[in-house]
Design an enzyme around this catalytic site. Structure first.
Site, PDB file in Angstrom:
ATOM      1  N   GLY A  44      -1.634 -55.830 -22.803  1.00  0.00           N
ATOM      2  CA  GLY A  44      -1.623 -56.582 -21.564  1.00  0.00           C
ATOM      3  C   GLY A  44      -1.891 -55.778 -20.307  1.00  0.00           C
ATOM      4  O   GLY A  44      -2.506 -54.705 -20.343  1.00  0.00           O
ATOM      5  N   CYS A  46      -0.010 -53.997 -18.233  1.00  0.00           N
ATOM      6  CA  CYS A  46       0.550 -52.652 -18.069  1.00  0.00           C
ATOM      7  C   CYS A  46      -0.371 -51.582 -18.652  1.00  0.00           C
ATOM      8  O   CYS A  46      -0.723 -50.620 -17.992  1.00  0.00           O
ATOM      9  CB  CYS A  46       1.925 -52.561 -18.724  1.00  0.00           C
ATOM     10  SG  CYS A  46       2.585 -50.886 -18.728  1.00  0.00           S
ATOM     11  N   GLY A 180       1.839 -53.536   1.650  1.00  0.00           N
ATOM     12  CA  GLY A 180       2.476 -52.228   1.596  1.00  0.00           C
ATOM     13  C   GLY A 180       3.570 -52.135   0.557  1.00  0.00           C
ATOM     14  O   GLY A 180       4.489 -51.326   0.671  1.00  0.00           O
ATOM     15  N   HIS A 439      20.074 -25.168 -13.284  1.00  0.00           N
ATOM     16  CA  HIS A 439      19.545 -24.587 -12.049  1.00  0.00           C
ATOM     17  C   HIS A 439      18.404 -23.623 -12.389  1.00  0.00           C
ATOM     18  O   HIS A 439      18.542 -22.809 -13.293  1.00  0.00           O
ATOM     19  CB  HIS A 439      20.653 -23.820 -11.312  1.00  0.00           C
ATOM     20  CG  HIS A 439      20.163 -23.083 -10.100  1.00  0.00           C
ATOM     21  ND1 HIS A 439      19.908 -23.710  -8.912  1.00  0.00           N
ATOM     22  CD2 HIS A 439      19.873 -21.760  -9.907  1.00  0.00           C
ATOM     23  CE1 HIS A 439      19.494 -22.807  -8.029  1.00  0.00           C
ATOM     24  NE2 HIS A 439      19.475 -21.624  -8.615  1.00  0.00           N
TER      25      HIS A 439
END
Length: 462
Positions: A44, A46, A180, A439
């Site tokens: 479809g 998408c 927008g 990190h």
């Protein structure tokens, strides 16, 4: 119409997009006999005209920006322009690979796949290719198409829809983007990266108007910095051809000219002429109306995806299709909390969110019960390395759970997975603060924001 189908299926699905094929796969997995009918290509909008191709264009644009800006990282490159034929080959190769995989997946589940345009002929039958397919239950999943405005004719030449934009054989020198919202800002972002001069026209006060106002303002600031122009708060009046382009006039008389006009004012449901109303299915403004279990007013018919008035997102279609399949298989179906669905606009920078906005939280809980916190990505090491700016904003019910996470910055769409767990599991800031984030990563910014909201900020000021 010859009734020559030898099988009565447990489920006959009309539409093979995100909602339809997800329902087919899950229902077959649960042992139901399924027929899946699709007039175009499996996957479809998408896969073929939406999520996948637009994100491929945006990534190509990202590569172009990186090539232009590489010297800021100490890397010398030359940028010779955009080869649209090459961009389309890249995009189409991505689609083709996913399409082939999806076809194989449907075949492996022993789903009866029917290529053709179907029409509901009764509450338990669909007619297609001169045959009648009977199901104990029908699922309507016929999706949506680009919308226009009264008096505005999308001709595919100078006034185009997103479908036309995806196959445009050139980079326009200039473009006006009417709308927008998600579709408009994504194309504006990609075309700007390709080198076009862009102006967005949005009748509401902000870009990305469904997002938290803070996210909209951050996006507007970033677009200004990129040289993407926009006019907010005034609605479209008319468009007309000029000698070499298009002129758009707004309600206040202001005019804009460009080579092409992209109409990106949303998508409308495909429900007309398919026999829905004749079968007794209730329809409102073109949308099929359903309850929280995706059940229509006709006991043997359900509907999912862009056809119903829920969020027009592929992953919502997946979830709705799965819900219907599990309900029909006798499993306990859990209604979808649409506030808990992650939302991402894949422009540069990305806008991602889950939960409710600050304004909505104040409306629900009262202004005095709502606490917010903004964490600037300037304090995040990985974001510094990537040279992206933005914020993470948290919305909390005082002394309670985080009810909204709103993020702006490159790659923020990749952080929304953890954000949806925080919202959907009703996490307290102190609980998230106990989790240790790697990190340096951008996900660390989400952890730092919760540390700050829990009263123990690390790399941010009190």
């Amino acid at each position: 119409m010859a009734n020559d189908a030898s099988t009565v299926f447990d489920l006959v699905i009309l539409g093979g997009g995100s909602g339809g094929y997800a329902a087919a796969l899950r229902a077959a997995q649960l042992g139901l006999d399924v027929a899946l009918i699709e007039k175009n290509k499996l996957g479809g909008t998408c896969l073929h005209n939406g999520c996948i191709p637009t994100k491929a264009l945006l990534h190509a644009g990202e590569i172009a920006d990186q090539a232009r800006e590489s010297e800021q990282f100490g890397v010398k490159t030359t940028f010779d322009g955009i080869d649209m034929a090459g961009v389309h080959k890249y995009k189409d190769d991505v689609i083709a690979g996913l399409y082939k995989g999806l076809q194989g997946l449907v075949a492996s589940r022993k789903i009866t796949y029917v290529a053709g345009e179907g029409r509901v002929s009764s509450p338990t039958t669909v007619d297609v290719n001169g045959e009648r397919y009977t199901g104990r239950h029908l699922l309507l999943a016929t999706g949506s198409v680009p919308k226009s405005l009264p008096g505005l004719n999308i001709d595919g030449d100078r006034i185009i829809s997103s479908d036309h934009a995806l196959v445009l054989d050139r980079v326009p020198k200039s473009a006006i983007v009417l709308g927008g919202g998600v579709i408009g800002v994504e194309f504006a972002s990609a075309w700007k990266s390709f080198g076009a001069d862009i102006t967005i026209i949005e009748g509401l006060p902000h870009l990305a108007p469904l997002e938290d106002e803070n996210s909209s303002k951050l996006l507007e600031r970033a677009f200004r910095k990129r040289g993407i122009k926009f006019n907010l708060g005034t609605f479209f009046d008319k468009a007309e051809y000029t000698a070499d382009g298009v002129k758009v006039t707004l309600a206040d008389g202001k005019q804009f000219e460009a080579e092409i006009l992209l109409v990106a004012v949303g998508r409308g449901p495909v429900s007309q002429g398919l026999g829905y109303e004749e079968a007794g299915v209730a329809i409102d403004r073109g949308y099929v109306t359903v309850d929280e279990y995706m059940q229509t007013n006709v006991p043997t018919i359900s509907a999912v995806g862009d056809l119903v008035p829920t969020l027009q997102l592929a992953h919502v279609g997946f979830a709705e299709g799965i819900l219907v399949a599990e309900r029909l298989a006798g499993l306990k179906a859990v209604p979808i909390d649409y506030d808990g669905v992650p939302r991402v606009t894949y422009c540069h920078p990305e806008v991602a969110s889950v939960g409710i906005t600050e304004a909505k939280a104040k409306e629900l809980y009262g202004a005095d019960k709502v606490v917010t916190l903004k964490y600037n990505l300037a304090g995040n090491g990985k974001s510094k390395i990537l040279k992206t700016a933005g914020e993470i904003k948290l919305v909390q019910v005082r002394d309670g759970a985080v009810v909204g996470v709103h993020m702006v910055g490159d790659r923020m769409g990749e952080q929304v997975g953890e954000a949806q767990l925080i919202y959907n599991w009703e996490a307290l800031p102190a609980e998230v603060a106990q989790l240790i984030h790697a990190h340096p990563t951008q996900s660390e910014a989400l952890g730092e924001a919760h540390l700050a909201l829990a009263g123990k900020p690390l790399h941010s000021h009190d």
